[in-house]
Every structure is written in structure tokens, then in C-alpha cells.
Design a protein around this motif. Structure first.
Motif, PDB file in Angstrom:
ATOM      1  N   HIS A  77       0.805  -1.220   0.000  1.00  0.00           N
ATOM      2  CA  HIS A  77       0.000   0.000   0.000  1.00  0.00           C
ATOM      3  C   HIS A  77       0.845   1.279   0.000  1.00  0.00           C
ATOM      4  O   HIS A  77       0.314   2.361  -0.207  1.00  0.00           O
ATOM      5  CB  HIS A  77      -1.002   0.000   1.163  1.00  0.00           C
ATOM      6  CG  HIS A  77      -0.371   0.111   2.507  1.00  0.00           C
ATOM      7  ND1 HIS A  77      -0.006  -0.992   3.240  1.00  0.00           N
ATOM      8  CD2 HIS A  77      -0.024   1.188   3.247  1.00  0.00           C
ATOM      9  CE1 HIS A  77       0.535  -0.596   4.380  1.00  0.00           C
ATOM     10  NE2 HIS A  77       0.536   0.720   4.405  1.00  0.00           N
ATOM     11  N   VAL A  78       2.164   1.183   0.192  1.00  0.00           N
ATOM     12  CA  VAL A  78       2.987   2.395   0.154  1.00  0.00           C
ATOM     13  C   VAL A  78       3.502   2.704  -1.250  1.00  0.00           C
ATOM     14  O   VAL A  78       4.174   3.712  -1.451  1.00  0.00           O
ATOM     15  CB  VAL A  78       4.168   2.367   1.149  1.00  0.00           C
ATOM     16  CG1 VAL A  78       3.676   2.188   2.562  1.00  0.00           C
ATOM     17  CG2 VAL A  78       5.182   1.331   0.778  1.00  0.00           C
ATOM     18  N   CYS A  79       3.171   1.866  -2.227  1.00  0.00           N
ATOM     19  CA  CYS A  79       3.634   2.110  -3.598  1.00  0.00           C
ATOM     20  C   CYS A  79       3.189   3.479  -4.115  1.00  0.00           C
ATOM     21  O   CYS A  79       3.931   4.125  -4.857  1.00  0.00           O
ATOM     22  CB  CYS A  79       3.124   1.021  -4.538  1.00  0.00           C
ATOM     23  SG  CYS A  79       3.932  -0.566  -4.320  1.00  0.00           S
ATOM     24  N   ASP A  80       2.001   3.914  -3.768  1.00  0.00           N
ATOM     25  CA  ASP A  80       1.489   5.180  -4.302  1.00  0.00           C
ATOM     26  C   ASP A  80       2.283   6.389  -3.816  1.00  0.00           C
ATOM     27  O   ASP A  80       2.599   7.275  -4.593  1.00  0.00           O
ATOM     28  CB  ASP A  80       0.014   5.360  -3.952  1.00  0.00           C
ATOM     29  CG  ASP A  80      -0.872   4.375  -4.701  1.00  0.00           C
ATOM     30  OD1 ASP A  80      -0.452   3.884  -5.773  1.00  0.00           O
ATOM     31  OD2 ASP A  80      -1.962   4.089  -4.212  1.00  0.00           O
ATOM     32  N   THR A  81       2.622   6.424  -2.545  1.00  0.00           N
ATOM     33  CA  THR A  81       3.308   7.593  -1.993  1.00  0.00           C
ATOM     34  C   THR A  81       4.821   7.394  -1.891  1.00  0.00           C
ATOM     35  O   THR A  81       5.561   8.370  -1.841  1.00  0.00           O
ATOM     36  CB  THR A  81       2.792   7.920  -0.582  1.00  0.00           C
ATOM     37  OG1 THR A  81       3.115   6.825   0.288  1.00  0.00           O
ATOM     38  CG2 THR A  81       1.299   8.186  -0.590  1.00  0.00           C
ATOM     39  N   GLN A  84       6.275   6.667   0.630  1.00  0.00           N
ATOM     40  CA  GLN A  84       6.607   7.216   1.943  1.00  0.00           C
ATOM     41  C   GLN A  84       6.637   6.088   2.971  1.00  0.00           C
ATOM     42  O   GLN A  84       5.642   5.394   3.144  1.00  0.00           O
ATOM     43  CB  GLN A  84       5.544   8.243   2.351  1.00  0.00           C
ATOM     44  CG  GLN A  84       5.672   8.770   3.757  1.00  0.00           C
ATOM     45  CD  GLN A  84       6.876   9.670   3.946  1.00  0.00           C
ATOM     46  OE1 GLN A  84       7.130  10.543   3.124  1.00  0.00           O
ATOM     47  NE2 GLN A  84       7.611   9.463   5.005  1.00  0.00           N
ATOM     48  N   SER A  95       6.216   4.157   6.400  1.00  0.00           N
ATOM     49  CA  SER A  95       5.187   4.303   7.422  1.00  0.00           C
ATOM     50  C   SER A  95       5.701   5.108   8.606  1.00  0.00           C
ATOM     51  O   SER A  95       6.726   4.774   9.197  1.00  0.00           O
ATOM     52  CB  SER A  95       4.743   2.927   7.909  1.00  0.00           C
ATOM     53  OG  SER A  95       4.006   3.045   9.095  1.00  0.00           O
ATOM     54  N   CYS A 115       2.292  -4.151  -6.182  1.00  0.00           N
ATOM     55  CA  CYS A 115       1.581  -3.009  -5.596  1.00  0.00           C
ATOM     56  C   CYS A 115       0.075  -3.228  -5.668  1.00  0.00           C
ATOM     57  O   CYS A 115      -0.401  -4.091  -6.408  1.00  0.00           O
ATOM     58  CB  CYS A 115       1.973  -1.729  -6.339  1.00  0.00           C
ATOM     59  SG  CYS A 115       3.736  -1.361  -6.204  1.00  0.00           S
ATOM     60  N   TYR A 124      12.176   5.939  -9.609  1.00  0.00           N
ATOM     61  CA  TYR A 124      12.133   6.623  -8.322  1.00  0.00           C
ATOM     62  C   TYR A 124      12.524   5.632  -7.229  1.00  0.00           C
ATOM     63  O   TYR A 124      12.070   4.492  -7.237  1.00  0.00           O
ATOM     64  CB  TYR A 124      10.736   7.163  -8.026  1.00  0.00           C
ATOM     65  CG  TYR A 124      10.391   8.409  -8.796  1.00  0.00           C
ATOM     66  CD1 TYR A 124      10.733   9.661  -8.300  1.00  0.00           C
ATOM     67  CD2 TYR A 124       9.729   8.322 -10.013  1.00  0.00           C
ATOM     68  CE1 TYR A 124      10.416  10.809  -9.011  1.00  0.00           C
ATOM     69  CE2 TYR A 124       9.413   9.473 -10.725  1.00  0.00           C
ATOM     70  CZ  TYR A 124       9.755  10.707 -10.222  1.00  0.00           C
ATOM     71  OH  TYR A 124       9.452  11.838 -10.922  1.00  0.00           O
ATOM     72  N   THR A 159      12.958   5.184  -2.925  1.00  0.00           N
ATOM     73  CA  THR A 159      12.951   5.566  -1.523  1.00  0.00           C
ATOM     74  C   THR A 159      13.999   4.689  -0.864  1.00  0.00           C
ATOM     75  O   THR A 159      13.955   3.466  -1.002  1.00  0.00           O
ATOM     76  CB  THR A 159      11.570   5.353  -0.883  1.00  0.00           C
ATOM     77  OG1 THR A 159      10.666   6.304  -1.447  1.00  0.00           O
ATOM     78  CG2 THR A 159      11.608   5.526   0.631  1.00  0.00           C
ATOM     79  N   VAL A 212      12.984  10.005   0.372  1.00  0.00           N
ATOM     80  CA  VAL A 212      11.735   9.576  -0.255  1.00  0.00           C
ATOM     81  C   VAL A 212      11.646  10.006  -1.718  1.00  0.00           C
ATOM     82  O   VAL A 212      11.853  11.176  -2.036  1.00  0.00           O
ATOM     83  CB  VAL A 212      10.516  10.139   0.523  1.00  0.00           C
ATOM     84  CG1 VAL A 212       9.209   9.736  -0.132  1.00  0.00           C
ATOM     85  CG2 VAL A 212      10.551   9.674   1.973  1.00  0.00           C
ATOM     86  N   LYS A 213      11.350   9.035  -2.567  1.00  0.00           N
ATOM     87  CA  LYS A 213      10.993   9.240  -3.975  1.00  0.00           C
ATOM     88  C   LYS A 213      11.991  10.120  -4.728  1.00  0.00           C
ATOM     89  O   LYS A 213      11.641  11.129  -5.313  1.00  0.00           O
ATOM     90  CB  LYS A 213       9.564   9.798  -4.078  1.00  0.00           C
ATOM     91  CG  LYS A 213       8.904   9.512  -5.401  1.00  0.00           C
ATOM     92  CD  LYS A 213       7.442   9.900  -5.403  1.00  0.00           C
ATOM     93  CE  LYS A 213       6.807   9.577  -6.744  1.00  0.00           C
ATOM     94  NZ  LYS A 213       5.404   9.898  -6.782  1.00  0.00           N
TER      95      LYS A 213
END
Length: 184
Positions: free
Chosen positions: A42-46, A48, A50, A123, A160, A162, A172-173
Motif C-alpha cells: 500500500h505504500v507504492c502510491d506515496t 513514503q 510508514s 503493488c 524513483y 525511496t 523519499v521518492k
């Protein structure tokens, strides 16, 4: 004496109940175990990490990114592969690496042959990324492999990353240079 025994039992009771609830909570395995074993899908989108697990990063906004994300080519055709190198001066313990298409902003292509200590991450949108698969990593000057989509998609792809150096020390990214997508 009886009064003190009853007070100590009252204090232990709620703590015991709290621990039982934490251990039986179906989400507790994600909060406690999943992050050291790689980024959750679920962190693939941002991209960022946790905040519950890592906390806010102590990296300052003016701190220079100590890595270069370099692709083995600046142009690629459908079904061709390339190497993405992450070169730096500091070993890292965690990674999330994605290939983003521009102008759509969607993740494209497929990562292949993950190096030891890393794994393919599927993802939530069905796309593929690379992540670490343990906390015993100490990676420096690493290489990953990616294959372009089977069909031509006009535009560019940017990789990209992280990168986690320590639990609360991460970038990040961070982008690579764009790679041109060419027709077959």
C-alpha cells in the motif's frame, strides 16, 4: 497488605488485556512485522515509509542525496531490458524502487531477477516494484534489472527510489534521469 495486592492486580489486568488485543488484532502483524521484511504494497502510491514504524525522517530538507540512480541506457524499446544502478557513499538497509511513466504517472514495466536481499513487490494497483526483504541488508552500489512494457507507450520512464539508511533516516521518492521510450 490486601489493599496493595488488589491495586497491583488492577494495574496488571488492563496491561495484559491490552497485550492480548494487540497480539490478536489482525493488523498488528502489519504494524510490527511487515515493514522490516520490505515495503508493504500500500505504500507504492506515496513511496513514503510508514510513520508508525519508521517515524519522521531526520534527513534535513537541505541535506544532499548521497546516491545516484543511473540507468544503463537513455533510450529503450518495448521488451528491452536495462540495468538501474544505485551508487552511493552510504550503505542502505531498505529500498522501494519504481518505474513511473510520463506523462501518465503510472507505474510501467517489470523488474526482473531481484538481487539477494530484495524481492519483487506487487503493488495494490497490480504494478511491480522492488523492495528489501529483510533488515540484515547493507547495500552499497547496487544494480537492479527492469524490462520495458511489451507494447510501445510514447513518453519517458523515470525510476524513483525511496532509500532507508536507518529506521528514521531515509530519503523519499528520489528520481533518476528520464529514459526515452522508443517505438519497436
Amino acid at each position: 497488605m490486601e489493599f496493595y495486592k488488589s491495586i497491583s492486580n488492577v494495574k496488571k489486568g488492563p496491561i495484559l488485556v491490552l497485550w492480548i488485543l494487540v497480539l490478536l488484532n489482525p493488523w498488528s502483524k502489519h504494524l510490527v512485522i511487515a515493514y522490516p521484511d520490505g515495503a508493504p504494497n500500500h505504500v507504492c502510491d506515496t513511496m513514503q515509509p510508514s510513520l508508525q514504524f519508521h517515524g519522521p525522517s531526520i534527513v534535513g530538507k537541505d541535506q544532499k542525496f548521497p546516491y545516484k540512480i543511473v540507468a544503463s541506457t537513455s533510450k529503450i524499446k518495448p521488451k528491452q531490458g536495462l540495468a538501474i544502478k544505485i551508487n552511493g557513499t552510504i550503505a542502505y538497509k531498505g529500498i522501494l524502487l519504481e518505474a513511473i511513466h510520463f506523462p501518465t504517472g503510472k507505474k510501467i514495466g517489470t523488474f526482473i531477477n531481484p538481487r539477494p536481499g530484495t524481492a519483487i513487490l506487487k503493488c495494490t494497483d497490480g504494478s511491480i516494484a522492488i523492495t528489501h526483504d529483510g533488515t540484515k541488508l547493507s547495500l552499497l552500489n547496487t544494480q537492479y534489472f527492469w524490462r520495458a512494457p511489451d507494447i510501445y507507450i510514447p513518453g519517458t520512464v523515470v525510476f524513483y527510489a525511496t532509500i532507508v539508511i536507518k529506521k528514521n533516516f531515509y530519503y523519499v521518492k528520489k528520481p533518476s534521469q528520464p529514459i526515452s521510450l522508443l517505438p519497436a
